[in-house]
Design an enzyme around this catalytic site. Sequence first.
Site, short mmCIF file in Angstrom:
data_model
loop_
_atom_site.label_atom_id
_atom_site.label_comp_id
_atom_site.label_asym_id
_atom_site.label_seq_id
_atom_site.Cartn_x
_atom_site.Cartn_y
_atom_site.Cartn_z
N PRO A 25 111.44 31.35 10.12
CA PRO A 25 111.34 29.90 10.26
C PRO A 25 110.29 29.35 9.31
CG PRO A 25 111.20 31.01 12.39
CD PRO A 25 111.05 32.06 11.35
N MET A 26 110.63 28.26 8.62
CA MET A 26 109.67 27.59 7.74
C MET A 26 109.77 26.09 7.99
SD MET A 26 110.05 29.77 4.16
CE MET A 26 111.84 29.99 4.29
N ALA A 27 108.65 25.49 8.33
CA ALA A 27 108.62 24.07 8.68
C ALA A 27 109.13 23.23 7.52
CB ALA A 27 107.20 23.65 9.06
N CYS A 110 101.24 31.95 13.14
CA CYS A 110 100.91 30.77 12.33
C CYS A 110 99.40 30.68 12.09
CB CYS A 110 101.41 29.51 13.02
SG CYS A 110 101.06 28.00 12.07
N LYS A 152 106.69 37.37 16.80
CA LYS A 152 106.19 37.59 15.44
C LYS A 152 104.69 37.40 15.44
CE LYS A 152 106.56 36.12 10.63
NZ LYS A 152 107.09 35.11 9.67
N GLY A 214 106.58 40.04 4.66
CA GLY A 214 105.52 39.88 3.67
C GLY A 214 105.89 40.46 2.32
N ARG A 238 109.26 33.07 2.19
CA ARG A 238 109.12 32.34 0.93
C ARG A 238 110.02 32.87 -0.18
NH1 ARG A 238 103.25 33.19 -0.49
NH2 ARG A 238 103.61 35.13 0.65
#
Length: 380
Positions: A25-27, A110, A152, A214, A238
């Site tokens: 998940p990425m905001a 987070c 996570k 990562g 990412r």
Amino acid sequence: MTTLPTVAPLQLGSLRVGPPVVLAPMAGVTNAAFRRLCAEQGAGLYVCEMITSRGVVERDEKTLNMLVFADVEDVRSVQLYGVDPFYVGEAVKVLAGEYGVAHVDLNFGCPVPKVTRKGGGAALPYKRGLLEAILRAAVGAAEPYGIPVTMKTRKGIDDDHLTYLDAGRIAEDAGCAAIALHGRTAVQHYSGEADWTSIARLKEHVSIPVLGNGDIWEAADAVRMLEATGADGVVVGRGCLGRPWLFRDLAAALTGAPVPSLPTLGEVAAMMRRHAELLADLMGEDRGLRDMRKHMAWYLKGFVAGSEVRASLGMVSSLADLDALLGELDPAQPYPVAELGQPRGRQGSPRKVALPAGWLDETDGVTGDLADAELDISGG
């Protein structure tokens, strides 16, 4: 690149994920449009943007508006943020019972200051007792619906306050279906290199599936991670920004198939157009194209496109304008191989983790008052 023999699918309770690849998940990124775009490239599990448990339970409009899923999303997966066992448990019931969610992931990784300074995210696993209470509440609420709960986390707050091995044990004892580890501490944020040896240690420490996260920038990185750590799958964040075809490459590499050739600029432009179209369908053309703007630099990273075209793409407001601008690109231009393996998205530098006063004084945390820890965080 080398490939692994076919990697076994990831089994999360009754949920089978093959190949074992998860979109992190990425905001502001992993909305229904982006999830569908990635899913069109390869099989896996595609997780909705992080939402807050309190926002779900209190029917916060912004939070509930994020619970939108594409028609093709057979498995609805949501990452939930919470600090209170009651709210987390009640939120899981709402997600499963009213939204048909088939997988819930709990965020304890987070590092954002507005989250950690209130005891949430990567700060919370330091409170072992509270972590256990939250996980047991979530698993207990999910059990009647038959949906798996995962978590996570990061290595810890910093190198002097590592929590990931304890978190793995607690997750296993609480009945979690898997644990994902980002091989960085909270103090690192997204800087430096991920420590894959911590993923290997966690894998040796628990019997539930472990997912590694990562520095997976290419499919070859996922192969190396799985070989080096023995992890059961990978979580990609990412690395897929401006590169949704990474999931196509991962699907090939983890099933022993040849990895497809790199896309030309024309193929990237077609992907950009598809992304914009999906956003327009989701949000309406004006809002969707404005949302698309932040993706432009990621897609064109390393390509020769011209400053005027780049600037115009960063201000695009309609599909017609987008088509005209994409038509100015050289479709035959090869992919810039110098970009392969390079970090994407935010990186930054190490920074002190903001924590509540006295947070490190004890490790239980069950009796603490975190009533305001989800305020100003609803909706991601």
